[in-house]
Design a protein around this motif. Structure first.
Motif, short mmCIF file in Angstrom:
data_model
loop_
_atom_site.label_atom_id
_atom_site.label_comp_id
_atom_site.label_asym_id
_atom_site.label_seq_id
_atom_site.Cartn_x
_atom_site.Cartn_y
_atom_site.Cartn_z
N HIS A 276 0.85 -1.20 0.00
CA HIS A 276 0.00 0.00 0.00
C HIS A 276 0.88 1.25 0.00
N MET B 261 -3.03 -3.48 -6.88
CA MET B 261 -3.36 -2.22 -6.21
C MET B 261 -3.38 -1.06 -7.21
N GLN C 90 -7.80 5.26 5.79
CA GLN C 90 -6.80 5.28 4.73
C GLN C 90 -6.10 6.63 4.65
N ALA D 127 -4.83 5.00 0.08
CA ALA D 127 -4.19 3.70 0.26
C ALA D 127 -4.23 3.33 1.73
#
Ligand SMILES: Cc1cc2nc3c(=O)[nH]c(=O)nc-3n(C[C@H](O)[C@H](O)[C@H](O)COP(=O)(O)OP(=O)(O)OC[C@H]3O[C@@H](n4cnc5c(N)ncnc54)[C@H](O)[C@@H]3O)c2cc1C
Ligand code: HEM
Length: 393
Positions: free
Chosen positions: A83, A140, A184, A248
């Motif tokens: 991430h 991702m 996030q 993310a």
């Protein structure tokens, strides 16, 4: 695939990595940046100076090596790092160069030749570990709200406390903003006048998702002056542009029904506030206890926002001031104690989310463990290279 012999070599060198890992990764970064200074645009220079990033890299390599026969088991750790990589813009083409410099540093530090079986086995192992990262990151990138750093216009800048400003922003092109999961973060890419390199930093989104803006709340770092937080505080104003990558991170709330316990220290309130606001909207019956620890009233950012919501009977909002200016301020004075924490928490099984300085989180984590709460009920976020809280119990 690793051969059986290589597997044996990797397994037998795990203790070597445990002992020399940080020396290897420190040397690795020094050589890498010496030959490829352009990579300093990606990395946080302070995390190098403090040694936090070499430590984080050494630890992740150690974990990968210890689990080389079953990399599936460390997938959650890989995802967490991936991430961060995705948010910063680490690409598949970066992996060979990192591998080359890592192996060189390992050779130099351990005094081995390039054809030593240890180096050959590690070369093969790096390839396998890198492939796992590349695959996870590829997915991702495909799922991210947008590619790279997108221009945003700051619509307002709001002073939250002596130390914190919030920035509200939306896409400069007027396009839609994708939803994000509360908890996030985004990365800001700052090109600061007078700075040789651009600087990338992460900031948690502090408002609920589903609005026509994103919001971050930034604490000014002093002694010495933090580069990006001071730039944002002093030089970025309404109508200015900032560049951010798509949301993310995996520090997100499970949609369970058990009570939700949010425990923040200082500016660590930001991801928890987003979780809190979202849960109030989507699960209004869900009991929430928000324990907010701050130094004093002057640095108590975003307090009003939680006070307004406090009127809900499902909510307990406890404010702990370490050194209050006003003796009557807050619900608890001084450092959080185990007895106080226990008195704030529900009896039922609950989910715990922590965010704040490392020492604060470690101490709260230890207290929760003492209260019989299991580690799989506790999630936490570091505002720096990810570390693991120590299991003292
Ligand atoms: C997932 C995530 C979410 C985050 N969310 C938030 C958020 O919501 N709000 C927020 O305010 N921050 C947040 N952060 C932290 C943020 O990314 C930055 O780290 C922070 O703003 C400091 O950046 P800076 O450039 O100002 O400081 P830097 O220049 O990176 O310095 C960092 C710190 O180190 C100190 N320092 C500088 N040089 C040295 C040195 N040589 N030796 C020792 N210490 C030194 C500085 O005083 C400062 O305290 C988050 C971080 C992560 C990883
Ligand atoms: C298998 C190889 C790799 C491993 C095991 C690894 C591991 C890590 C770890 C553990 C972190 C810290 C994560 C966090 O802060 O949460 C990290 C961050 C980072 N990694 Fe990697 N990484 C690898 C490859 C790469 C590559 C190829 C690049 C690109 C040059 C890269 C660039 C970065 C950057 C820029 C950061 C953020 C650092 C910072 O904030 O200073 N990594 N990596």
């Amino acid at each position: 695939m690793l051969t059986n012999e290589q597997m044996t070599v990797i397994t037998s060198t795990v203790p070597v990595l445990e002992e020399h890992g940080v020396k290897v990764t420190t040397r690795f970064y020094r050589q890498l940046f010496n030959d490829h200074p352009e990579l300093l645009n990606l990395f946080n220079h302070v995390n190098q100076e403090t040694g936090d990033q070499p430590k984080a890299l050494a630890y992740s390599l150690y974990q990968a090596a210890s689990n080389i026969e079953n990399l599936e088991s460390i997938l959650p750790v890989v995802k967490q790092i991936a991430h961060k990589h995705r948010s910063i813009g680490v690409k598949e083409e970066h992996y060979p160069i990192v591998g080359e410099y890592l192996l060189q540093a390992m050779q130099d530090e351990l005094g081995l030749n390039s054809d030593d079986p240890v180096i050959e086995a590690w070369g093969a192992a790096y390839g396998i570990i890198a492939d796992v990262f590349i695959q996870v990151e590829k997915e991702m990138y495909e799922q991210a709200g947008w590619d790279g750093f997108r221009e945003m216009k700051v619509s307002s800048k709001v002073r939250e406390s002596d130390e914190i400003y919030s920035f509200y922003f939306s896409p400069a092109d007027g396009g839609p903003l994708p939803l994000f999961q509360p908890g996030q973060y985004i990365s800001i890419e700052a090109s600061i006048p007078g700075e040789k390199y651009r600087h990338i930093r992460q900031y948690s989104l502090s408002d609920a998702p589903g609005k026509n803006h994103y919001r971050i709340s930034v604490k000014r770092e002093n002694n010495p002056e933090g580069i990006v937080s001071n730039y944002l505080h002093d030089q970025v104003n309404a109508e200015d542009s900032i560049y951010i990558s798509a949301p993310a991170g995996d520090f997100t709330v499970k949609e369970a029904h058990s009570p939700l316990i949010l425990i923040s220290g200082g500016v660590g309130v930001t991801p928890l506030l987003s979780m809190y606001k979202r849960v109030r909207e989507s699960q209004p019956e869900r009991p929430v206890t928000f324990v907010q620890a701050v130094r004093n009233e002057n640095v108590h950012g975003l307090a009003e926002e939680i006070h307004v919501l406090k009127e809900d009977s499902h909510i307990r909002h406890i404010v702990c001031y370490e050194e209050p200016e006003n003796i009557d301020a807050g619900d608890f004075k001084g450092r959080l104690t185990p007895e106080a924490l226990a008195s704030f928490l529900p009896q039922e099984q609950a989910e715990y989310y922590l965010c704040g300085p490392e020492l604060f989180m470690q101490s709260v984590y230890d207290m929760l463990k003492d209260l019989g709460i299991s580690s799989n009920q506790i999630s936490y976020e570091f505002f720096g290279p990810t570390m693991t809280l120590v299991e003292n119990k």
